[in-house]
Design an enzyme around this catalytic site. Structure first.
Site, PDB file in Angstrom:
ATOM      1  N   GLU A   1      -6.632   4.367   8.044  1.00 54.76           N
ATOM      2  CA  GLU A   1      -6.519   5.946   7.693  1.00 54.76           C
ATOM      3  C   GLU A   1      -7.816   6.563   7.224  1.00 54.76           C
ATOM      4  O   GLU A   1      -8.029   7.747   7.473  1.00 54.76           O
ATOM      5  CB  GLU A   1      -5.354   6.207   6.944  1.00 54.76           C
ATOM      6  CG  GLU A   1      -4.110   5.874   7.642  1.00 54.76           C
ATOM      7  CD  GLU A   1      -2.837   5.535   7.052  1.00 54.76           C
ATOM      8  OE1 GLU A   1      -2.958   5.367   5.666  1.00 54.76           O
ATOM      9  OE2 GLU A   1      -1.939   4.882   7.540  1.00 54.76           O
TER      10      GLU A   1
ATOM     11  N   ASN B   1       0.759  -1.179  -0.085  1.00 54.82           N
ATOM     12  CA  ASN B   1       0.032  -0.020   0.091  1.00 54.82           C
ATOM     13  C   ASN B   1       0.778   1.307  -0.006  1.00 54.82           C
ATOM     14  O   ASN B   1       1.453   1.602   0.931  1.00 54.82           O
ATOM     15  CB  ASN B   1      -0.850   0.064   1.424  1.00 54.82           C
ATOM     16  CG  ASN B   1      -1.688   1.179   1.415  1.00 54.82           C
ATOM     17  OD1 ASN B   1      -2.048   2.151   0.567  1.00 54.82           O
ATOM     18  ND2 ASN B   1      -2.198   1.120   2.433  1.00 54.82           N
ATOM     19  N   TRP B   2       0.942   1.807  -1.014  1.00 53.46           N
ATOM     20  CA  TRP B   2       1.919   3.186  -1.261  1.00 53.46           C
ATOM     21  C   TRP B   2       1.284   4.363  -0.580  1.00 53.46           C
ATOM     22  O   TRP B   2       2.158   5.486  -0.635  1.00 53.46           O
ATOM     23  CB  TRP B   2       2.173   3.261  -2.564  1.00 53.46           C
ATOM     24  CG  TRP B   2       2.670   2.298  -3.586  1.00 53.46           C
ATOM     25  CD1 TRP B   2       3.439   0.979  -2.987  1.00 53.46           C
ATOM     26  CD2 TRP B   2       3.220   2.056  -4.781  1.00 53.46           C
ATOM     27  NE1 TRP B   2       3.847   0.190  -3.814  1.00 53.46           N
ATOM     28  CE2 TRP B   2       3.901   1.035  -5.101  1.00 53.46           C
ATOM     29  CE3 TRP B   2       3.139   3.112  -5.833  1.00 53.46           C
ATOM     30  CZ2 TRP B   2       4.439   0.548  -6.334  1.00 53.46           C
ATOM     31  CZ3 TRP B   2       3.900   2.831  -7.184  1.00 53.46           C
ATOM     32  CH2 TRP B   2       4.450   1.616  -7.251  1.00 53.46           C
ATOM     33  N   LYS B   3       0.000   4.453  -0.212  1.00 54.82           N
ATOM     34  CA  LYS B   3      -0.686   5.707   0.356  1.00 54.82           C
ATOM     35  C   LYS B   3      -0.377   6.922  -0.250  1.00 54.82           C
ATOM     36  O   LYS B   3      -0.297   6.661  -1.763  1.00 54.82           O
ATOM     37  CB  LYS B   3       0.034   5.619   1.822  1.00 54.82           C
ATOM     38  CG  LYS B   3      -0.295   4.371   2.650  1.00 54.82           C
ATOM     39  CD  LYS B   3       0.142   4.699   4.111  1.00 54.82           C
ATOM     40  CE  LYS B   3      -0.008   3.446   4.824  1.00 54.82           C
ATOM     41  NZ  LYS B   3       0.093   3.379   6.219  1.00 54.82           N
TER      42      LYS B   3
ATOM     43  N   GLU C   1      -5.005  -5.195  10.744  1.00 54.27           N
ATOM     44  CA  GLU C   1      -4.231  -4.089  10.807  1.00 54.27           C
ATOM     45  C   GLU C   1      -4.459  -3.247  12.139  1.00 54.27           C
ATOM     46  O   GLU C   1      -5.310  -2.485  12.056  1.00 54.27           O
ATOM     47  CB  GLU C   1      -4.224  -3.296   9.644  1.00 54.27           C
ATOM     48  CG  GLU C   1      -4.036  -3.646   8.228  1.00 54.27           C
ATOM     49  CD  GLU C   1      -3.756  -2.799   7.211  1.00 54.27           C
ATOM     50  OE1 GLU C   1      -2.408  -3.091   6.907  1.00 54.27           O
ATOM     51  OE2 GLU C   1      -4.323  -1.801   6.974  1.00 54.27           O
TER      52      GLU C   1
ATOM     53  N   HIS D   1      -9.504   1.069   5.031  1.00 53.19           N
ATOM     54  CA  HIS D   1      -8.393   1.203   5.866  1.00 53.19           C
ATOM     55  C   HIS D   1      -8.325   2.017   7.112  1.00 53.19           C
ATOM     56  O   HIS D   1      -9.146   3.077   6.901  1.00 53.19           O
ATOM     57  CB  HIS D   1      -7.270   1.707   4.962  1.00 53.19           C
ATOM     58  CG  HIS D   1      -5.810   1.775   5.188  1.00 53.19           C
ATOM     59  ND1 HIS D   1      -5.256   2.671   6.248  1.00 53.19           N
ATOM     60  CD2 HIS D   1      -4.824   0.878   5.053  1.00 53.19           C
ATOM     61  CE1 HIS D   1      -4.120   2.169   6.661  1.00 53.19           C
ATOM     62  NE2 HIS D   1      -3.726   1.400   5.845  1.00 53.19           N
TER      63      HIS D   1
ATOM     64  N   GLY E   1       2.789  -1.266   4.227  1.00 54.78           N
ATOM     65  CA  GLY E   1       2.879   0.188   3.815  1.00 54.78           C
ATOM     66  C   GLY E   1       4.213   0.705   3.531  1.00 54.78           C
ATOM     67  O   GLY E   1       4.723   0.336   2.416  1.00 54.78           O
ATOM     68  N   GLY E   2       4.813   1.218   4.638  1.00 54.96           N
ATOM     69  CA  GLY E   2       6.088   1.943   4.374  1.00 54.96           C
ATOM     70  C   GLY E   2       7.326   1.062   3.972  1.00 54.96           C
ATOM     71  O   GLY E   2       7.764   1.788   2.917  1.00 54.96           O
TER      72      GLY E   2
ATOM     73  N   GLY F   1       2.404   2.103  10.936  1.00 50.66           N
ATOM     74  CA  GLY F   1       3.324   3.284  10.798  1.00 50.66           C
ATOM     75  C   GLY F   1       3.988   3.712  11.715  1.00 50.66           C
ATOM     76  O   GLY F   1       4.910   4.804  11.849  1.00 50.66           O
TER      77      GLY F   1
ATOM     78  N   SER G   1       3.599  -2.312  10.342  1.00 50.01           N
ATOM     79  CA  SER G   1       5.055  -2.313  10.445  1.00 50.01           C
ATOM     80  C   SER G   1       5.774  -3.505  10.455  1.00 50.01           C
ATOM     81  O   SER G   1       6.512  -4.071  10.957  1.00 50.01           O
ATOM     82  CB  SER G   1       5.446  -1.564  11.989  1.00 50.01           C
ATOM     83  OG  SER G   1       4.946  -0.314  12.476  1.00 50.01           O
TER      84      SER G   1
HETATM   85  C1  PEP Z   1      -0.824   0.184   6.177  1.00 51.67           C
HETATM   86  O1  PEP Z   1      -1.107   1.162   6.259  1.00 51.67           O
HETATM   87  O2  PEP Z   1      -1.674  -0.654   5.485  1.00 51.67           O
HETATM   88  C2  PEP Z   1       0.232  -0.333   6.724  1.00 51.67           C
HETATM   89  C3  PEP Z   1       0.464  -1.810   7.119  1.00 51.67           C
HETATM   90  O3  PEP Z   1       1.413   0.586   7.071  1.00 51.67           O
HETATM   91  P1  PEP Z   1       2.723   0.034   7.556  1.00 51.67           P
HETATM   92  O4  PEP Z   1       3.506  -1.110   6.998  1.00 51.67           O
HETATM   93  O5  PEP Z   1       3.593   1.199   7.198  1.00 51.67           O
HETATM   94  O6  PEP Z   1       2.817   0.132   9.186  1.00 51.67           O
END
Ligand code: PEP
Length: 251
Positions: free
Chosen positions: A98, A9-11, A168, A96, A235-236, A174, A214
């Site tokens: 967010e 997920n590049w956000k 999640e 999600h 994500g990241g 994050g 994470s």
């Molecule tokens: C996400 O936002 O779906 C996620 C898992 O982010 P991160 O890996 O950066 O915690």
């Protein structure tokens, strides 16, 4: 045997040019080989979907990060499920945290988006997860149950087969603080149990449940080794082709 999935997920990251470069790098690494039974998906911003579709080989699926709650109409700035499908995506992330937190998406809205996605031949990646204070108050199972019951479980069994669930925990997204392997397994097992209760043992056994929060090459092997963890929503770490490929190879 359930398929394993690693989705990135590049956000709100990358310009179109940077996105195409990143997708090409993921392509090149994936071309070297994938562990057996593993599917890879990338979820770039809406503006990149059609361009990145042209770059990706058939080994990598394409997802949007959200879709509108309505099929069409006077909703300036929204992007519909049919538009996403027409850009070449096969998946869409829905609910999600967010979006739930910063855009006030309710379970009801999430449920509507899941239906619109399925009507438009998109597989939803349905996200659920508790906040830190809900975990500390030990009400996290209730929170997840409610999100699934109101957001997902009015689908019939056939339709649910096209849904990927992503657990999640919000406190892990994050933050650099991932759920422990035991915490992830406990929740994935619980979610599978809820699917079994609502549908059937067979559907529960077939349900793909991803972990997100994470996840990185260093912790993915331990998280993915759990019997109810079928991969990750990343994500990241998905913004680095090398780290993303490292996670893919954690199986
Ligand atoms: C996400 O936002 O779906 C996620 C898992 O982010 P991160 O890996 O950066 O915690």
């Amino acid at each position: 045997m359930r398929r394993k999935i690693v989705a990135g997920n590049w956000k709100l990251n990358t310009t179109l040019q940077e996105g195409i470069k990143l997708a090409s790098s993921v392509n090149d690494l994936v071309a070297k080989g994938l562990p057996e039974n593993v599917d890879v998906i990338v979820a770039p911003p809406f503006t990149h979907l059609a361009g990145i579709k042209k770059v990706l080989t058939e080994k990598i699926g394409l997802a949007a990060q959200n879709c509108a709650a309505e099929p069409s109409g006077a909703l300036t700035g929204e992007v519909s499920a049919s538009m996403i499908r027409s850009a070449g995506a096969e998946y869409v992330i829905i609910g999600h945290s967010e979006r739930r937190i910063y855009f006030n998406e309710s379970d009801l809205e999430v449920a509507g988006k899941v239906k619109l996605a399925l009507e438009n031949d998109l597989k939803p990646i349905f996200c659920c997860g508790e906040k830190l204070h809900e975990r500390e108050k030990l009400i996290y199972t209730e929170v997840i149950k409610k999100q699934l019951e109101y957001g997902l479980f009015d689908l019939d069994e056939e339709k649910l087969k096209n849904v990927i669930i992503a657990y999640e925990p919000v406190w892990a997204i994050g933050t650099g603080k991932n759920a422990t392997s035991e915490q992830a397994q406990e929740m994935h097992q619980y979610i599978r149990h809820l699917v079994e209760e609502k549908y059937s043992t067979r559907t529960a056994e077939e349900q793909v449940i991803l972990y997100g929060g994470s996840c990185k090459p260093s912790n993915a092997p331990e998280l993915f080794a759990n019997k109810d963890v079928d991969g990750g929503l990343i994500g990241g770490a998905s913004l680095s082709a090398k780290d993303f490929y490292g996670i893919i190879n954690s199986f």
